[in-house]
Scaffold this motif. Structure first.
Motif, PDB file in Angstrom:
ATOM      1  N   ARG A   1       0.646  -1.147   0.054  1.00 24.89           N
ATOM      2  CA  ARG A   1      -0.046   0.091  -0.092  1.00 24.89           C
ATOM      3  C   ARG A   1       0.888   1.094   0.010  1.00 24.89           C
ATOM      4  O   ARG A   1       0.616   2.065  -0.638  1.00 24.89           O
ATOM      5  CB  ARG A   1      -0.915  -0.184   1.397  1.00 24.89           C
ATOM      6  CG  ARG A   1      -1.820   0.919   1.105  1.00 24.89           C
ATOM      7  CD  ARG A   1      -3.080   0.500   1.978  1.00 24.89           C
ATOM      8  NE  ARG A   1      -2.832   0.918   3.294  1.00 24.89           N
ATOM      9  CZ  ARG A   1      -2.779   1.944   4.244  1.00 24.89           C
ATOM     10  NH1 ARG A   1      -3.145   3.180   3.662  1.00 24.89           N
ATOM     11  NH2 ARG A   1      -2.054   1.863   5.327  1.00 24.89           N
ATOM     12  N   MET A   2       2.037   1.183   0.810  1.00 26.61           N
ATOM     13  CA  MET A   2       2.818   2.287   0.761  1.00 26.61           C
ATOM     14  C   MET A   2       3.574   2.622  -0.398  1.00 26.61           C
ATOM     15  O   MET A   2       3.323   3.667  -1.103  1.00 26.61           O
ATOM     16  CB  MET A   2       4.039   2.018   1.835  1.00 26.61           C
ATOM     17  CG  MET A   2       3.508   2.149   3.538  1.00 26.61           C
ATOM     18  SD  MET A   2       2.765   3.497   3.807  1.00 26.61           S
ATOM     19  CE  MET A   2       1.212   3.171   3.928  1.00 26.61           C
TER      20      MET A   2
ATOM     21  N   SER B   1       0.866   3.632  -3.130  1.00 25.41           N
ATOM     22  CA  SER B   1       0.256   4.915  -2.610  1.00 25.41           C
ATOM     23  C   SER B   1       1.432   6.259  -3.158  1.00 25.41           C
ATOM     24  O   SER B   1       1.093   7.037  -3.810  1.00 25.41           O
ATOM     25  CB  SER B   1      -0.225   5.143  -1.234  1.00 25.41           C
ATOM     26  OG  SER B   1      -1.033   4.108  -0.926  1.00 25.41           O
ATOM     27  N   TYR B   2       2.249   5.992  -2.815  1.00 22.81           N
ATOM     28  CA  TYR B   2       3.472   6.950  -2.923  1.00 22.81           C
ATOM     29  C   TYR B   2       4.016   7.042  -4.158  1.00 22.81           C
ATOM     30  O   TYR B   2       4.202   8.110  -4.794  1.00 22.81           O
ATOM     31  CB  TYR B   2       4.700   6.753  -1.983  1.00 22.81           C
ATOM     32  CG  TYR B   2       4.252   7.266  -0.438  1.00 22.81           C
ATOM     33  CD1 TYR B   2       4.125   6.504   0.764  1.00 22.81           C
ATOM     34  CD2 TYR B   2       4.349   8.741  -0.297  1.00 22.81           C
ATOM     35  CE1 TYR B   2       3.581   7.020   1.656  1.00 22.81           C
ATOM     36  CE2 TYR B   2       3.924   9.254   0.875  1.00 22.81           C
ATOM     37  CZ  TYR B   2       3.828   8.402   1.867  1.00 22.81           C
ATOM     38  OH  TYR B   2       3.257   8.779   3.165  1.00 22.81           O
TER      39      TYR B   2
ATOM     40  N   GLN C   1       2.127   6.706  -6.706  1.00 22.26           N
ATOM     41  CA  GLN C   1       0.994   7.429  -7.484  1.00 22.26           C
ATOM     42  C   GLN C   1       0.998   8.753  -7.095  1.00 22.26           C
ATOM     43  O   GLN C   1       1.020   9.756  -7.925  1.00 22.26           O
ATOM     44  CB  GLN C   1      -0.248   6.950  -6.752  1.00 22.26           C
ATOM     45  CG  GLN C   1      -0.744   5.497  -7.712  1.00 22.26           C
ATOM     46  CD  GLN C   1      -2.005   5.003  -7.108  1.00 22.26           C
ATOM     47  OE1 GLN C   1      -2.582   5.003  -5.890  1.00 22.26           O
ATOM     48  NE2 GLN C   1      -3.064   5.067  -7.978  1.00 22.26           N
ATOM     49  N   LEU C   2       1.524   9.091  -5.572  1.00 27.41           N
ATOM     50  CA  LEU C   2       1.607  10.417  -5.245  1.00 27.41           C
ATOM     51  C   LEU C   2       2.715  10.985  -6.267  1.00 27.41           C
ATOM     52  O   LEU C   2       2.674  12.077  -6.429  1.00 27.41           O
ATOM     53  CB  LEU C   2       1.822  10.718  -3.789  1.00 27.41           C
ATOM     54  CG  LEU C   2       0.834  10.809  -3.034  1.00 27.41           C
ATOM     55  CD1 LEU C   2       0.961  10.695  -1.343  1.00 27.41           C
ATOM     56  CD2 LEU C   2      -0.102  12.071  -3.057  1.00 27.41           C
TER      57      LEU C   2
ATOM     58  N   ARG D   1       1.508  11.933  -9.480  1.00 26.42           N
ATOM     59  CA  ARG D   1       0.829  13.086  -9.678  1.00 26.42           C
ATOM     60  C   ARG D   1       1.381  14.199  -9.409  1.00 26.42           C
ATOM     61  O   ARG D   1       1.366  15.075  -9.963  1.00 26.42           O
ATOM     62  CB  ARG D   1      -0.293  12.783  -8.566  1.00 26.42           C
ATOM     63  CG  ARG D   1      -1.492  13.257  -8.674  1.00 26.42           C
ATOM     64  CD  ARG D   1      -2.471  13.339  -7.388  1.00 26.42           C
ATOM     65  NE  ARG D   1      -2.816  11.969  -7.342  1.00 26.42           N
ATOM     66  CZ  ARG D   1      -3.545  11.480  -6.140  1.00 26.42           C
ATOM     67  NH1 ARG D   1      -3.774  12.733  -5.193  1.00 26.42           N
ATOM     68  NH2 ARG D   1      -4.092  10.660  -6.048  1.00 26.42           N
ATOM     69  N   ARG D   2       2.327  14.228  -8.349  1.00 23.76           N
ATOM     70  CA  ARG D   2       2.879  15.652  -7.927  1.00 23.76           C
ATOM     71  C   ARG D   2       3.993  16.023  -9.064  1.00 23.76           C
ATOM     72  O   ARG D   2       4.225  17.127  -9.281  1.00 23.76           O
ATOM     73  CB  ARG D   2       3.327  15.502  -6.601  1.00 23.76           C
ATOM     74  CG  ARG D   2       4.132  16.518  -5.743  1.00 23.76           C
ATOM     75  CD  ARG D   2       3.054  17.585  -4.996  1.00 23.76           C
ATOM     76  NE  ARG D   2       2.153  16.904  -4.120  1.00 23.76           N
ATOM     77  CZ  ARG D   2       2.247  16.557  -2.717  1.00 23.76           C
ATOM     78  NH1 ARG D   2       3.276  17.025  -2.219  1.00 23.76           N
ATOM     79  NH2 ARG D   2       1.325  16.048  -2.051  1.00 23.76           N
TER      80      ARG D   2
ATOM     81  N   ASN E   1       0.439  -1.423  -8.545  1.00 20.33           N
ATOM     82  CA  ASN E   1      -0.905  -1.542  -8.415  1.00 20.33           C
ATOM     83  C   ASN E   1      -1.606  -3.162  -8.870  1.00 20.33           C
ATOM     84  O   ASN E   1      -2.107  -3.726  -8.205  1.00 20.33           O
ATOM     85  CB  ASN E   1      -1.678  -0.692  -9.684  1.00 20.33           C
ATOM     86  CG  ASN E   1      -1.710   0.714  -9.306  1.00 20.33           C
ATOM     87  OD1 ASN E   1      -1.736   0.907  -7.972  1.00 20.33           O
ATOM     88  ND2 ASN E   1      -1.452   1.602 -10.060  1.00 20.33           N
TER      89      ASN E   1
ATOM     90  N   GLN F   1      -0.574  -5.199  -6.094  1.00 25.73           N
ATOM     91  CA  GLN F   1      -1.879  -5.153  -5.268  1.00 25.73           C
ATOM     92  C   GLN F   1      -2.976  -5.971  -5.517  1.00 25.73           C
ATOM     93  O   GLN F   1      -3.645  -6.832  -4.761  1.00 25.73           O
ATOM     94  CB  GLN F   1      -2.343  -3.555  -4.964  1.00 25.73           C
ATOM     95  CG  GLN F   1      -1.610  -2.742  -3.968  1.00 25.73           C
ATOM     96  CD  GLN F   1      -2.237  -1.469  -3.682  1.00 25.73           C
ATOM     97  OE1 GLN F   1      -2.888  -0.795  -4.687  1.00 25.73           O
ATOM     98  NE2 GLN F   1      -2.134  -1.031  -2.435  1.00 25.73           N
TER      99      GLN F   1
END
Lengths: 952, 155
Positions: free
Chosen positions: A745-746, A749-750, A752-753, A756-757, A778, A781
């Protein structure tokens, strides 16, 4: 004249003295008779008492009743008393006294014998005592005793006879003297009278002188007892009567005076005018002597010798007759002897005349009947013997007394006697004729046979009872005497041997039992009947019987002794054992056959009896348990099957072996067997009952199930292992996927962040790198989620319950509304049944399959149809048909594998676990899943589910 | 602007979470949802209780308007913290929302039994997570009525 008177007086005196002496002698004689009688009486009592002793103890032996012992004791007392009396009475007789010790000794022996027999009976019973009586000295003692008594009796009688002879002699002398004296006196008197008459005529003797001499004469005459002296008138009327005449005729003075003397003649004599004739002759010749029968007042007759002397007066005119009669009846002379014997007789003796009157009886008769002598003399014998005597005896018009008598002489006749008090008792009479002057008299010896009768009756009763039992016996019964003859048999014996009763009675028992019976039984020279018998009593002996038709058959006989009047008989109960023999041989055969089967059996076979002991086993049993046959036979089953067998089988107090057995028959029971070396091994036993002569036995077939057991255990272990392993795996999968989620998940998530950023803020390569990372994360997951979902099918599954598959489909469609909406798919279905399923998993199943159908669509609108049909095994086959891309047959198997994909990721999303999950779900439900398809022509997925109960 | 009817005082939220990654993610999510929220963090149960009880080093800590509580924490785990909060008269009025990766039924049941106000499962995907935080913000801090700070308990 004075001389004559003097002589007359002298003669008178002499006569008187002689008479007196005669009286003395007579009374002396009477006294002796009485004495003798007393002794004989006591001897008789003694004898009687001894007999009583014997019958008492015999009675006791026979019946065991105490009353016999009492009788026994009282008899002993009587005997002792009688013996003492005898002793006392014969104290002056050395001969008799010499006999006494012997007598006492015999008595003592008898009593001792009696005591021993009684004791035997009390201690050992009927048989032992009977045996002793049978072979004992009792009889000999009795015989000897009676011998002594007889001797003593004879001695007494001899003494009596001697004394009687003595007396007779003296009496005779007396009589002679008397006769002489009397005649002399008479002559002198006559002479005196004659002379007086002459004198009186010649010398003018006065009437007074005559009367005087008459007076003297009368006195003389009166003094004479043994002779009848009487005066008759010229025509025979009785003018004077003396005591002698009274005695002789039974008429008194008063009665006789005036009667004609012919009155005392018998009718036979009166008729032809006998008496008148006599008188005439006497008148003619002056004196007439004659001998003839006279009749007494009571009608009895007697013989007399009479002298008739005519008496004339001086004018020679017949004045009358003087009559002197002497009674000649034998009862007077030998009569005395006879009377003596009668008195001395041990039995009651009664002498009866032809008219049935008792003329004589003895003192025993007085005692027996309770009368005094004079109460019975002259009475009818009917008084004491109501019936049977007179009838038998008295001559009726059809036969003479002699003939009637002749028929009865010598036989003992059983009648009833009646005592004075009216009581009756059974008697036996023996008759003998007695000739007398009065005709034939009958002497009856009367014996009281009450005891004998009672014994006979008792014996008769017992015999009757015995005979009854014999007839009723179910077995053939045959009674044999010591000689080996059949004396009695019953109807069963007739049937068994095919004879009629009369054909066998009296025959030798050999006729029906050829061998073995007689030999065993009849006394040989070495042992008595009783011994021979004693050996055989009670044991069943197997012999052969022979029927009338000659055929033989096996029999079993049981012997028992039987005492009877004829001695010891043997009763044999005979049983036909042909059937038993046949049954025995049949049973032996069957057992043989059974044994054969037992030996041949492939399994170990053990036969056990009620008590849990091994009675039989086969060679397989020997091998299995490692024993030798004889080491096990008779041993308890526990030795080879320590627990469980005996308890299950042998009856406890609550139920019989049959019940206990019934519960176990047919079921295989698992127990542990133990070998000789102590090692144990698992066995399975099957029980079955077996009927045998010894009762119900149990046959146990024992099978060694070691291999089976190990295989079973192995299997169980394996299964446990598998379960454990599965569980571990399940847990592992769950934990793994769960714990993997976090770091994943980490990363996801990161990245993806980051993407995105910093998209566009780094160089394009950085963008690519980041997007690959994101993509990977992904996927990871998703993979892990799918894995988790897959593992949850097994671990998170619930129990299968009835559930409506239509509801599941509806839910799945709701879950798929987005893809359905997006693709515009058309999903239809037939009515769907109730199935046995896990709710969530069923929804998941439909969701995956329908989802796939939508995903893998061919161009256009997806059309999907769901239906269900029942198959032969009563299971539901669901079909989901679509119009999608279809699947190449070579992949039909592959697509259900884990993470198997047929398309590139760019074409279709998905991890490839969907169908694997479907397969797992279906298999968990006990069904299977398959696919039918052609590329470009859609696919039909099928799976089976168990039918559920209809839900209303 | 979130107003809770207390003027312009900022909303205080206490996040109890031990994973720094998760903390940062949550922070970022809240910042994008509502920048004026003050997010305080306690990384274990003990620190969380100290914060709530104004114990050193959190003597000046403000009283939070909402507590976001993870279950799996070191030292004192989330369930204990929850229990403590809901037993404490002065603290139990604060809405406490469980925010955890666990979706185990047993955890859900236990939490509600301990009087958790809400149980939320952290989504795996970032987008979903961000959406959830947004929802929390909208629901709990905007729509739901919360008691005025100062009236309940003491500062």
């Amino acid at each position: 004249m004075q001389l004559a008177l003097g002589c007359a007086i002298l003669a008178l005196v002499v006569v008187g003295a002689v008479s007196y002496r005669g009286i003395v002698v007579s009374s002396e004689s009477d006294g002796w008779v009485r004495h003798t009688h007393e002794v004989l009486d006591q001897l008789h009592d003694l004898q009687f008492a001894m007999q009583s002793i014997e019958s008492s103890y015999r009675g006791f032996v026979l019946t065991g009743k105490e009353s016999y012992i009492e009788s026994y004791r009282s008899s002993i007392a009587s005997a002792t008393q009688a013996e003492t009396n005898v002793g006392n009475l014969t104290v002056d007789n050395p001969t008799q006294q010499r006999q006494l010790p012997g007598l006492q000794e015999l008595m003592a022996e008898k009593i001792k014998f009696g005591e021993s027999v009684i004791g035997l009976r009390q201690r050992l019973g009927l048989d032992a005592a009977a045996d002793v009586i049978q072979g004992g000295p009792g009889e000999q003692i009795m015989d000897q005793f009676e011998q002594v008594v007889r001797e003593m009796q004879d001695e007494e009688l001899r003494l009596l006879a001697q004394r009687a002879a003595d007396a007779k002699r003296r009496l005779a002398r007396t009589k002679v003297l008397l006769a002489v004296g009397t005649i002399l006196g008479v002559l002198i008197a006559v002479a005196a009278v004659w002379s007086v008459r002459r004198d009186s005529f010649g010398r003018g003797l006065t009437e007074e002188a005559l009367r005087d001499s008459e007076e003297k004469y009368r006195t003389l005459v009166q003094g004479v007892q043994d002779y009848a002296i009487l005066m008759l008138g010229p025509t025979g009327e009785i003018l004077s009567w003396n005591p002698g005449a009274e005695r002789m005729t039974g008429c008194t003075f008063r009665e006789a005076i005036g009667l004609n003397f012919s009155r005392f003649f018998t009718p036979d004599d009166i008729e032809p005018g006998g008496p008148a004739e006599i008188l005439r002759m006497a008148a003619t010749s002056g004196m007439h002597e004659e001998q003839g029968m006279r009749a007494r007042k009571d009608g009895s007759r007697f013989l007399v010798r009479t002298t008739f002397t005519a008496m004339r007066d001086r004018a020679q005119k017949l004045r009358g007759f003087s009559v002197i009669s002497r009674d000649l009846s034998e009862s007077k002379e030998s009569g005395a002897k006879y009377r003596g014997l009668l008195e001395a007789a041990p039995d009651a003796m009664v002498v009866v005349n032809q008219s049935g009157d008792i003329v004589l009886l003895n003192v025993r008769a007085e005692k027996e009947f309770g009368y005094r002598r004079d109460e019975l003399l002259g009475q009818q014998v009917k008084t004491i013997i109501p019936k049977g005597f007179a009838e038998r005896l008295i001559a009726d018009g059809t036969r003479s007394t002699a003939e009637a008598l002749a028929q009865q002489i010598g036989t003992g006749i059983e009648l009833n006697g009646r005592r004075k008090d009216g009581s009756e008792f059974p008697i036996e009479i023996m008759l003998s004729p007695l000739e007398s002057a009065e005709g034939i008299l009958v002497t009856a010896a009367i014996r009281d046979i009450s005891v004998r009768k009672a014994t006979e009756k008792h014996l008769g009763q017992m015999e009757g009872r015995y005979r009854g039992l014999l007839e009723a016996a179910p077995d053939a019964m045959v009674v044999v005497n010591p000689g080996g003859d059949i004396v009695l048999l019953n109807v069963q014996a007739e049937k068994q041997f095919g004879y009629r009763r009369d054909e066998l009675v009296g025959q030798k028992v050999k006729n029906i039992i050829p061998e073995g019976f007689a030999e065993r039984l009849v006394a040989d020279g070495l042992r008595s009947d009783a011994d021979a018998l004693a050996q055989q009593i009670g044991t069943g002996i197997e012999l052969n019987g022979r029927r009338k038709d000659g055929s033989e058959f096996p029999i079993e006989i049981m012997l028992s002794p039987l005492e009877s009047a004829e001695g010891i008989l043997v009763t044999a109960a005979i049983r036909d054992i042909s059937v038993r023999r046949a049954a025995d041989s049949h049973l032996a055969q069957m057992e043989g056959r059974y044994r054969g089967l037992l030996e041949a059996a492939p399994d170990a076979m053990v036969v056990v009896n009620r008590r849990g002991e091994i009675v039989l086993l086969n060679v397989q049993a020997e091998r299995q348990f490692g024993y030798h046959r004889d080491e096990l036979v008779g041993q308890r089953m526990k030795n080879i099957i320590p627990e469980g067998f005996a308890e299950r089988l042998i009856s406890d107090g609550l139920r019989s072996p049959e019940d206990a057995l019934a519960q176990k028959i047919g079921t295989g029971i698992e127990l542990i067997g133990r070998r000789k070396d102590g090692s144990e091994f698992p066995i399975e036993i099957m029980l079955s009952p077996l009927e045998s002569a010894e009762g119900v036995l149990v046959t146990a077939a024992i099978r060694d199930i070691t291999t089976r057991k190990t295989a079973e255990t192995h299997l169980i272990h394996k299964v446990e292992e598998l379960n454990r392993s599965n569980e571990e795996l399940g847990q592992f999968a769950y934990i793994a996927s769960h714990d993997l989620q976090e770091p994943l998940r980490m990363v996801a998530s990161y990245t993806q962040l980051l993407s995105r950023r910093y998209k566009g803020k780094l160089d394009s390569e950085a963008d690519d790198f980041i997007s690959f990372a994101v993509d990977g994360a992904n996927r990871m997951q998703r993979l892990i989620q799918d894995l988790l979902a897959y593992s949850r099918v097994g671990t998170k599954g619930t129990d299968l319950l009835d559930y409506s598959s239509e509801d599941a489909l509806q839910q799945a469609l709701i879950n798929l509304r987005a893809p359905i909406g997006d693709s515009g798919a058309l999903v239809t279905h037939d009515p769907l049944p109730t199935v046995l399923a896990d709710e969530m998993q069923l929804i998941q199943l439909f969701q995956n399959l329908v989802g796939n159908a939508i995903k893998y669509q061919s161009p256009g609108v997806p059309v999907i149809h769901v239906s269900a049909a029942m198959n032969v095994e009563k299971k539901w086959i669901f079909s989901i048909r679509d119009n999608g891309l279809g699947i190449d047959p070579q992949y039909f198997e592959k697509i259900f594998g884990m993470f198997q994909r047929l398309h590139k990721r760019e074409e279709f999303a998905g991890t490839g676990i969907g169908l694997a999950i479907c397969k797992k779900i279906v298999e968990r439900h006990g069904g299977n899943i398959s696919v039918e398809s052609q590329p470009g022509h859609g696919s039909t997925f099928r799976f089976t589910l168990e039918a559920g109960e209809r839900k209303s | 602007m979130n107003k809770i009817g207390r003027g312009d005082a900022p909303i205080e939220v206490l996040l109890v979470e031990d994973s720094p990654g998760d903390v940062r993610l949550t922070k970022e999510a809240f910042r994008s949802a509502s920048p004026s929220i003050h997010l305080h963090v306690a990384t274990d149960g003990v620190e969380a209780m100290a914060f709530l009880r104004h114990e050193a080093p959190h003597g000046q800590a403000p009283r939070p308007d909402l507590i976001l509580l993870d279950l799996n924490l070191p030292k004192m785990d989330g369930r204990e913290v929850l229990a403590h909060i809901k037993k404490d008269e002065s603290l139990k009025g604060i809405p406490t929302v469980i925010l955890t990766t666990s979706d185990a039924e047993v955890d859900i049941v236990k939490s509600y039994q301990l009087q958790a106000n809400c149980y939320l499962n952290k989504p795996v995907q970032l987008d979903a997570f961000e959406a959830l935080v947004k929802n929390i913000n909208e629901f709990w801090l905007r729509d739901a009525k919360l008691p005025k700070r100062g009236l309940v308990g003491s500062a």
